[in-house]
Design a protein around this motif. Structure first.
Motif, PDB file in Angstrom:
ATOM      1  N   PHE A 138      29.101  31.247  33.510  1.00  0.00           N
ATOM      2  CA  PHE A 138      28.268  32.372  33.409  1.00  0.00           C
ATOM      3  C   PHE A 138      28.435  33.367  34.514  1.00  0.00           C
ATOM      4  N   MET A 139      28.660  32.800  35.737  1.00  0.00           N
ATOM      5  CA  MET A 139      28.760  33.841  36.733  1.00  0.00           C
ATOM      6  C   MET A 139      30.055  34.416  36.792  1.00  0.00           C
ATOM      7  N   GLN A 140      31.067  34.308  36.044  1.00  0.00           N
ATOM      8  CA  GLN A 140      32.136  35.107  35.729  1.00  0.00           C
ATOM      9  C   GLN A 140      31.901  36.441  35.206  1.00  0.00           C
ATOM     10  N   LYS A 141      30.720  36.727  34.523  1.00  0.00           N
ATOM     11  CA  LYS A 141      30.507  37.844  33.842  1.00  0.00           C
ATOM     12  C   LYS A 141      29.645  38.793  34.426  1.00  0.00           C
ATOM     13  N   PRO A 142      30.016  39.961  34.233  1.00  0.00           N
ATOM     14  CA  PRO A 142      29.251  41.211  34.888  1.00  0.00           C
ATOM     15  C   PRO A 142      27.893  41.571  34.352  1.00  0.00           C
ATOM     16  N   THR A 167      35.657  40.208  33.292  1.00  0.00           N
ATOM     17  CA  THR A 167      34.897  39.587  34.250  1.00  0.00           C
ATOM     18  C   THR A 167      34.813  39.817  35.730  1.00  0.00           C
ATOM     19  N   VAL A 168      34.144  39.196  36.431  1.00  0.00           N
ATOM     20  CA  VAL A 168      33.926  39.798  37.854  1.00  0.00           C
ATOM     21  C   VAL A 168      35.288  39.133  38.614  1.00  0.00           C
ATOM     22  N   SER A 169      35.426  39.592  39.925  1.00  0.00           N
ATOM     23  CA  SER A 169      36.410  39.031  40.577  1.00  0.00           C
ATOM     24  C   SER A 169      35.978  37.424  41.062  1.00  0.00           C
ATOM     25  N   THR A 170      37.060  36.754  41.549  1.00  0.00           N
ATOM     26  CA  THR A 170      36.839  35.335  41.845  1.00  0.00           C
ATOM     27  C   THR A 170      36.046  35.528  43.152  1.00  0.00           C
ATOM     28  N   THR A 171      36.336  36.453  44.085  1.00  0.00           N
ATOM     29  CA  THR A 171      35.369  36.677  45.348  1.00  0.00           C
ATOM     30  C   THR A 171      33.900  36.731  45.125  1.00  0.00           C
ATOM     31  N   ASN A 214      43.481  34.406  50.296  1.00  0.00           N
ATOM     32  CA  ASN A 214      43.119  35.270  51.367  1.00  0.00           C
ATOM     33  C   ASN A 214      44.154  36.625  51.171  1.00  0.00           C
ATOM     34  N   LYS A 215      44.473  36.905  49.891  1.00  0.00           N
ATOM     35  CA  LYS A 215      45.258  38.072  49.487  1.00  0.00           C
ATOM     36  C   LYS A 215      44.698  39.227  49.955  1.00  0.00           C
ATOM     37  N   SER A 216      43.258  39.296  49.703  1.00  0.00           N
ATOM     38  CA  SER A 216      42.630  40.670  50.043  1.00  0.00           C
ATOM     39  C   SER A 216      42.526  40.765  51.533  1.00  0.00           C
ATOM     40  N   ASN A 217      42.538  39.691  52.284  1.00  0.00           N
ATOM     41  CA  ASN A 217      42.551  39.844  53.754  1.00  0.00           C
ATOM     42  C   ASN A 217      43.905  40.275  54.191  1.00  0.00           C
ATOM     43  N   ILE A 218      45.282  39.610  53.666  1.00  0.00           N
ATOM     44  CA  ILE A 218      46.348  40.104  53.785  1.00  0.00           C
ATOM     45  C   ILE A 218      46.651  41.521  53.471  1.00  0.00           C
TER      46      ILE A 218
END
Length: 381
Positions: free
Chosen positions: A66-70, A88-92, A139-143
Protein backbone atom coordinates in the motif's frame (compact mmCIF):
# COMPACT_ATOMS: atom_id res chain seq x y z
CA UNK A 1 -8.86 18.36 17.27
CA UNK A 2 -5.77 16.58 15.94
CA UNK A 3 -5.39 12.81 16.24
CA UNK A 4 -4.05 12.20 19.73
CA UNK A 5 -1.27 9.67 19.23
CA UNK A 6 0.20 11.16 16.03
CA UNK A 7 0.21 14.56 17.78
CA UNK A 8 1.89 13.00 20.82
CA UNK A 9 4.45 11.25 18.62
CA UNK A 10 5.34 14.44 16.73
CA UNK A 11 5.37 16.65 19.83
CA UNK A 12 7.41 14.40 22.11
CA UNK A 13 9.27 12.01 19.88
CA UNK A 14 10.21 14.38 17.04
CA UNK A 15 9.90 17.99 18.22
CA UNK A 16 11.64 17.03 21.44
CA UNK A 17 14.68 15.99 19.39
CA UNK A 18 14.73 19.38 17.60
CA UNK A 19 14.23 17.79 14.19
CA UNK A 20 13.81 20.07 11.18
CA UNK A 21 10.34 21.20 10.13
CA UNK A 22 10.62 19.43 6.76
CA UNK A 23 11.56 16.17 8.51
CA UNK A 24 8.45 16.41 10.70
CA UNK A 25 6.25 17.31 7.71
CA UNK A 26 7.51 14.27 5.81
CA UNK A 27 6.80 12.08 8.83
CA UNK A 28 3.24 13.41 9.03
CA UNK A 29 2.73 12.63 5.34
CA UNK A 30 3.88 9.06 6.00
CA UNK A 31 1.39 8.76 8.86
CA UNK A 32 -1.37 10.06 6.57
CA UNK A 33 -0.54 7.22 4.18
CA UNK A 34 -0.69 4.75 7.07
CA UNK A 35 -4.13 6.00 8.13
CA UNK A 36 -5.30 5.65 4.53
CA UNK A 37 -4.12 2.01 4.66
CA UNK A 38 -6.06 1.50 7.89
CA UNK A 39 -9.19 2.95 6.33
CA UNK A 40 -8.87 0.85 3.19
CA UNK A 41 -8.52 -2.44 5.11
CA UNK A 42 -10.76 -1.45 8.07
CA UNK A 43 -7.92 -1.86 10.56
CA UNK A 44 -7.73 0.10 13.81
CA UNK A 45 -4.19 -0.33 15.11
CA UNK A 46 -4.91 1.57 18.32
CA UNK A 47 -7.72 -0.80 19.28
CA UNK A 48 -5.64 -3.78 18.21
CA UNK A 49 -2.66 -2.72 20.29
CA UNK A 50 -4.88 -1.98 23.29
CA UNK A 51 -6.05 -5.62 23.14
CA UNK A 52 -2.47 -6.80 22.96
CA UNK A 53 -2.67 -7.75 19.27
CA UNK A 54 0.16 -6.71 16.98
CA UNK A 55 0.29 -6.70 13.18
CA UNK A 56 0.51 -10.10 11.50
CA UNK A 57 2.88 -10.91 8.64
CA UNK A 58 0.19 -10.66 5.94
CA UNK A 59 -0.80 -7.23 7.28
CA UNK A 60 2.79 -6.02 7.15
CA UNK A 61 2.92 -7.22 3.54
CA UNK A 62 -0.28 -5.34 2.67
CA UNK A 63 1.16 -2.25 4.38
CA UNK A 64 4.30 -2.59 2.29
CA UNK A 65 2.33 -2.84 -0.97
CA UNK A 66 0.00 0.00 0.00
CA UNK A 67 2.90 2.36 0.69
CA UNK A 68 3.78 2.24 -3.01
CA UNK A 69 0.64 4.24 -3.84
CA UNK A 70 0.59 8.05 -4.11
CA UNK A 71 -1.67 10.08 -1.84
CA UNK A 72 -4.51 12.12 -3.31
CA UNK A 73 -6.32 15.09 -1.82
CA UNK A 74 -10.03 15.07 -1.05
CA UNK A 75 -12.43 17.07 1.09
CA UNK A 76 -10.89 20.52 0.82
CA UNK A 77 -7.30 19.32 0.86
CA UNK A 78 -7.55 16.72 3.66
CA UNK A 79 -5.61 13.67 2.57
CA UNK A 80 -7.93 10.73 3.18
CA UNK A 81 -7.24 8.30 0.40
CA UNK A 82 -4.72 6.69 -1.88
CA UNK A 83 -4.74 7.10 -5.63
CA UNK A 84 -6.20 4.15 -7.54
CA UNK A 85 -4.07 4.98 -10.55
CA UNK A 86 -1.34 2.46 -11.45
CA UNK A 87 1.29 5.12 -10.84
CA UNK A 88 3.54 4.36 -7.86
CA UNK A 89 5.85 6.43 -5.70
CA UNK A 90 9.60 5.98 -5.86
CA UNK A 91 11.29 3.28 -3.83
CA UNK A 92 13.01 6.05 -1.86
CA UNK A 93 9.61 7.49 -0.91
CA UNK A 94 8.24 4.06 -0.01
CA UNK A 95 11.35 3.33 2.06
CA UNK A 96 11.00 6.62 3.95
CA UNK A 97 7.29 6.03 4.60
CA UNK A 98 7.85 2.56 6.02
CA UNK A 99 10.76 3.76 8.16
CA UNK A 100 8.54 6.39 9.80
CA UNK A 101 5.61 3.98 10.15
CA UNK A 102 7.81 1.31 11.78
CA UNK A 103 9.08 3.87 14.28
CA UNK A 104 5.56 5.22 14.94
CA UNK A 105 3.95 1.80 15.39
CA UNK A 106 6.73 0.84 17.79
CA UNK A 107 6.04 4.03 19.71
CA UNK A 108 2.27 3.43 19.64
CA UNK A 109 2.53 -0.19 20.76
CA UNK A 110 4.85 0.85 23.57
CA UNK A 111 2.15 3.28 24.75
CA UNK A 112 -0.77 0.85 24.58
CA UNK A 113 0.56 -2.63 25.33
CA UNK A 114 1.02 -3.93 28.85
CA UNK A 115 4.63 -3.58 30.08
CA UNK A 116 5.43 -7.30 29.96
CA UNK A 117 8.68 -8.72 28.67
CA UNK A 118 6.94 -10.83 26.02
CA UNK A 119 5.02 -7.77 24.84
CA UNK A 120 8.22 -5.77 24.40
CA UNK A 121 9.79 -8.61 22.42
CA UNK A 122 6.72 -8.75 20.19
CA UNK A 123 6.95 -5.02 19.49
CA UNK A 124 10.60 -5.34 18.53
CA UNK A 125 9.79 -8.21 16.16
CA UNK A 126 6.94 -6.27 14.52
CA UNK A 127 9.11 -3.17 14.00
CA UNK A 128 11.95 -5.30 12.61
CA UNK A 129 9.55 -7.06 10.22
CA UNK A 130 8.21 -3.76 8.89
CA UNK A 131 11.74 -2.47 8.34
CA UNK A 132 12.73 -5.74 6.68
CA UNK A 133 9.94 -5.24 4.14
CA UNK A 134 11.22 -1.86 3.02
CA UNK A 135 12.33 -1.84 -0.62
CA UNK A 136 15.96 -2.02 -1.48
CA UNK A 137 17.31 1.41 -2.30
CA UNK A 138 20.27 1.91 -4.57
CA UNK A 139 22.79 4.71 -4.42
CA UNK A 140 21.93 5.68 -7.99
CA UNK A 141 20.51 9.03 -6.91
CA UNK A 142 23.63 9.79 -4.90
CA UNK A 143 25.82 8.92 -7.87
CA UNK A 144 23.82 11.16 -10.19
CA UNK A 145 24.11 14.04 -7.74
CA UNK A 146 27.87 13.59 -7.58
CA UNK A 147 28.13 13.77 -11.36
CA UNK A 148 26.36 17.14 -11.55
CA UNK A 149 29.42 19.25 -12.08
CA UNK A 150 29.31 23.01 -11.63
CA UNK A 151 32.16 24.63 -13.50
CA UNK A 152 33.73 27.70 -11.96
CA UNK A 153 33.36 29.41 -15.33
CA UNK A 154 29.58 28.88 -15.20
CA UNK A 155 29.38 30.23 -11.65
CA UNK A 156 31.54 33.20 -12.63
CA UNK A 157 29.14 33.95 -15.48
CA UNK A 158 26.19 33.73 -13.09
CA UNK A 159 27.84 36.09 -10.63
CA UNK A 160 28.47 38.54 -13.44
CA UNK A 161 24.82 38.31 -14.51
CA UNK A 162 23.73 38.92 -10.90
CA UNK A 163 26.08 41.88 -10.51
CA UNK A 164 24.05 44.92 -9.43
CA UNK A 165 23.50 47.10 -12.46
CA UNK A 166 24.15 44.33 -14.99
CA UNK A 167 21.94 44.43 -18.09
CA UNK A 168 21.39 40.66 -17.84
CA UNK A 169 20.23 40.79 -14.22
CA UNK A 170 16.84 38.99 -13.95
CA UNK A 171 15.41 41.61 -11.54
CA UNK A 172 15.12 45.36 -11.96
CA UNK A 173 15.14 46.88 -8.46
CA UNK A 174 18.73 47.75 -7.51
CA UNK A 175 18.37 46.90 -3.79
CA UNK A 176 17.03 43.45 -4.67
CA UNK A 177 19.93 43.00 -7.09
CA UNK A 178 22.36 43.73 -4.25
CA UNK A 179 20.57 41.29 -1.95
CA UNK A 180 20.41 38.48 -4.52
CA UNK A 181 24.05 38.87 -5.57
CA UNK A 182 25.08 38.76 -1.91
CA UNK A 183 23.04 35.63 -1.23
CA UNK A 184 24.59 33.85 -4.22
CA UNK A 185 28.12 34.82 -3.18
CA UNK A 186 27.60 33.62 0.39
CA UNK A 187 26.19 30.28 -0.81
CA UNK A 188 29.09 29.81 -3.22
CA UNK A 189 31.82 30.85 -0.80
CA UNK A 190 30.54 29.12 2.35
CA UNK A 191 28.44 26.18 1.16
CA UNK A 192 25.66 27.09 3.59
CA UNK A 193 22.29 25.39 3.38
CA UNK A 194 19.25 27.36 2.26
CA UNK A 195 17.80 27.32 5.80
CA UNK A 196 21.09 28.49 7.29
CA UNK A 197 21.28 31.39 4.84
CA UNK A 198 17.71 32.55 5.51
CA UNK A 199 18.25 32.12 9.26
CA UNK A 200 21.22 34.52 9.32
CA UNK A 201 20.90 37.64 11.45
CA UNK A 202 22.94 40.82 11.20
CA UNK A 203 24.35 40.03 14.64
CA UNK A 204 25.76 36.76 13.28
CA UNK A 205 28.26 38.75 11.23
CA UNK A 206 31.29 39.90 13.22
CA UNK A 207 32.39 42.91 11.18
CA UNK A 208 35.55 43.30 13.25
CA UNK A 209 36.74 39.69 13.05
CA UNK A 210 35.36 39.01 9.55
CA UNK A 211 33.39 35.92 10.56
CA UNK A 212 29.92 34.51 10.02
CA UNK A 213 28.25 32.45 12.73
CA UNK A 214 25.68 29.76 11.98
CA UNK A 215 23.19 29.67 14.88
CA UNK A 216 20.30 27.29 15.53
CA UNK A 217 17.08 29.20 16.34
CA UNK A 218 14.19 26.72 16.40
CA UNK A 219 10.80 28.33 17.12
CA UNK A 220 12.23 31.85 17.20
CA UNK A 221 9.57 34.27 18.51
CA UNK A 222 10.89 37.05 16.31
CA UNK A 223 10.35 35.07 13.10
CA UNK A 224 6.91 35.67 11.57
CA UNK A 225 7.43 33.21 8.68
CA UNK A 226 4.93 30.35 8.53
CA UNK A 227 7.72 27.91 7.72
CA UNK A 228 10.71 29.13 9.66
CA UNK A 229 14.05 28.26 8.04
CA UNK A 230 16.41 26.75 10.60
CA UNK A 231 20.01 25.63 10.74
CA UNK A 232 19.79 21.88 10.23
CA UNK A 233 23.35 21.13 11.28
CA UNK A 234 25.65 22.13 14.13
CA UNK A 235 26.51 25.69 15.01
CA UNK A 236 29.91 26.92 13.84
CA UNK A 237 31.89 30.03 12.93
CA UNK A 238 32.88 30.56 9.31
CA UNK A 239 35.74 32.94 8.36
CA UNK A 240 35.01 35.40 5.55
CA UNK A 241 37.14 37.54 3.30
CA UNK A 242 37.05 41.27 4.21
CA UNK A 243 35.63 42.03 0.74
CA UNK A 244 32.57 39.88 1.40
CA UNK A 245 32.08 41.38 4.86
CA UNK A 246 32.20 44.85 3.30
CA UNK A 247 29.49 43.82 0.84
CA UNK A 248 27.31 42.58 3.71
CA UNK A 249 27.84 45.86 5.56
CA UNK A 250 26.96 47.83 2.44
CA UNK A 251 23.71 45.88 1.95
CA UNK A 252 22.69 46.37 5.58
CA UNK A 253 23.45 50.10 5.78
CA UNK A 254 22.48 51.23 2.28
CA UNK A 255 19.53 48.98 1.46
CA UNK A 256 18.17 46.70 4.17
CA UNK A 257 17.86 49.36 6.88
CA UNK A 258 15.87 51.59 4.53
CA UNK A 259 13.13 48.99 4.02
CA UNK A 260 10.07 49.73 6.22
CA UNK A 261 9.78 47.19 9.03
CA UNK A 262 13.22 45.64 8.53
CA UNK A 263 14.58 47.03 11.81
CA UNK A 264 11.90 45.23 13.82
CA UNK A 265 13.88 42.00 13.59
CA UNK A 266 17.51 41.06 13.07
CA UNK A 267 17.28 38.74 10.07
CA UNK A 268 19.79 39.70 7.40
CA UNK A 269 17.83 39.12 4.20
CA UNK A 270 14.42 40.77 3.91
CA UNK A 271 11.58 41.20 1.43
CA UNK A 272 11.91 44.50 -0.46
CA UNK A 273 8.72 44.36 -2.53
CA UNK A 274 6.04 46.80 -1.28
CA UNK A 275 3.09 45.11 0.37
CA UNK A 276 2.11 43.28 3.52
CA UNK A 277 5.34 41.27 3.64
CA UNK A 278 7.71 44.21 3.02
CA UNK A 279 10.50 44.29 5.57
CA UNK A 280 9.79 40.77 6.83
CA UNK A 281 12.51 38.09 6.73
CA UNK A 282 12.84 36.59 3.25
CA UNK A 283 10.66 33.47 3.08
CA UNK A 284 11.45 30.06 1.58
CA UNK A 285 9.06 30.91 -1.23
CA UNK A 286 10.85 34.20 -1.90
CA UNK A 287 14.20 32.45 -1.98
CA UNK A 288 12.75 29.77 -4.24
CA UNK A 289 11.61 32.46 -6.66
CA UNK A 290 15.16 33.85 -6.73
CA UNK A 291 16.62 30.41 -7.47
CA UNK A 292 13.96 29.86 -10.13
CA UNK A 293 14.99 33.05 -11.88
CA UNK A 294 18.61 31.98 -11.58
CA UNK A 295 17.93 28.73 -13.44
CA UNK A 296 16.75 30.67 -16.50
CA UNK A 297 19.63 33.15 -16.46
CA UNK A 298 21.98 30.74 -18.23
CA UNK A 299 20.58 28.46 -20.91
CA UNK A 300 21.34 24.78 -20.32
CA UNK A 301 22.06 25.11 -16.59
CA UNK A 302 18.65 24.51 -15.02
CA UNK A 303 20.19 22.19 -12.40
CA UNK A 304 21.64 25.05 -10.36
CA UNK A 305 20.14 25.25 -6.88
CA UNK A 306 21.29 26.01 -3.33
CA UNK A 307 22.41 22.47 -2.60
CA UNK A 308 24.35 22.15 -5.85
CA UNK A 309 26.40 25.14 -4.67
CA UNK A 310 27.02 23.26 -1.43
CA UNK A 311 28.25 20.26 -3.43
CA UNK A 312 30.49 22.53 -5.47
CA UNK A 313 31.95 24.10 -2.33
CA UNK A 314 32.90 20.66 -1.05
CA UNK A 315 34.45 19.73 -4.37
CA UNK A 316 36.51 22.94 -4.43
CA UNK A 317 37.50 22.38 -0.80
CA UNK A 318 38.86 18.92 -1.70
CA UNK A 319 41.00 20.38 -4.49
CA UNK A 320 42.37 23.05 -2.14
CA UNK A 321 43.25 20.47 0.52
CA UNK A 322 45.01 18.36 -2.09
CA UNK A 323 47.12 21.33 -3.24
CA UNK A 324 47.98 22.21 0.35
CA UNK A 325 48.91 18.61 1.19
CA UNK A 326 46.27 18.20 3.91
CA UNK A 327 45.92 14.58 5.04
CA UNK A 328 42.57 12.86 4.32
CA UNK A 329 41.89 12.47 8.05
CA UNK A 330 42.55 16.15 8.74
CA UNK A 331 40.54 17.16 5.68
CA UNK A 332 37.51 15.19 6.88
CA UNK A 333 37.64 16.81 10.33
CA UNK A 334 37.90 20.33 8.91
CA UNK A 335 35.12 19.69 6.41
CA UNK A 336 32.85 18.24 9.10
CA UNK A 337 33.29 21.36 11.23
CA UNK A 338 32.74 23.86 8.41
CA UNK A 339 29.65 22.00 7.16
CA UNK A 340 28.27 21.48 10.67
CA UNK A 341 28.38 17.66 10.63
CA UNK A 342 29.34 15.23 13.35
CA UNK A 343 32.80 13.79 12.71
CA UNK A 344 31.34 10.28 12.99
CA UNK A 345 28.42 10.84 10.59
CA UNK A 346 30.36 9.82 7.47
CA UNK A 347 28.80 12.68 5.47
CA UNK A 348 32.16 14.30 4.81
CA UNK A 349 33.33 11.19 2.97
CA UNK A 350 30.16 11.21 0.86
CA UNK A 351 30.72 14.77 -0.33
CA UNK A 352 34.31 13.94 -1.25
CA UNK A 353 33.39 10.96 -3.44
CA UNK A 354 33.45 12.88 -6.73
CA UNK A 355 36.98 14.14 -6.10
CA UNK A 356 38.08 10.59 -5.24
CA UNK A 357 36.58 9.37 -8.54
CA UNK A 358 38.52 12.00 -10.45
CA UNK A 359 41.76 11.00 -8.74
CA UNK A 360 41.07 7.34 -9.52
CA UNK A 361 40.37 8.13 -13.19
CA UNK A 362 43.57 10.14 -13.42
CA UNK A 363 45.61 7.29 -11.96
CA UNK A 364 44.06 4.74 -14.34
CA UNK A 365 44.72 6.91 -17.38
CA UNK A 366 48.34 7.39 -16.29
CA UNK A 367 48.75 3.61 -16.07
CA UNK A 368 47.25 3.17 -19.55
CA UNK A 369 49.45 5.90 -20.96
CA UNK A 370 52.51 4.19 -19.47
CA UNK A 371 51.43 0.86 -20.96
CA UNK A 372 50.94 2.23 -24.48
CA UNK A 373 54.21 4.16 -24.29
CA UNK A 374 56.07 0.96 -23.42
CA UNK A 375 54.27 -0.95 -26.16
CA UNK A 376 55.14 1.71 -28.73
CA UNK A 377 58.75 1.72 -27.60
CA UNK A 378 58.93 -2.08 -27.92
CA UNK A 379 57.47 -2.02 -31.42
CA UNK A 380 60.05 0.55 -32.54
CA UNK A 381 62.91 -1.59 -31.33
Amino acid sequence: MPLFYPALYVSVHMRGRSLAVNTIQNALNALKAMYAWQSYYSIDVESRFSRGELLQSHEVHSLRDFMQKPLIDKNDGNVVSISRRPKTVSTTNQYARMSVIADYLGFLADQLLSPSTSGREGIARMVAQIKANRPRTSNKSNISREEKHLDDAVLDTLEEALRPGSDSNPVREYAVQVRNALMFSILRITGLRRGELLNLKVEDIDFAKNTLKVVRRPDSKGDARAYQPVAKTRERVFPLMPELVDRIRGYVLSHRNKVPGAKKHGYLFVTHKPGGSQGLPLSNAGFGKFMGELKHTLEGHSGIHAHSLRHHWNYSFSKTCEIQGVTPEREEKIRSYLMGWSETSGTAATYNRRRIKEQASKAVLELQSKHFSNAKSGATE
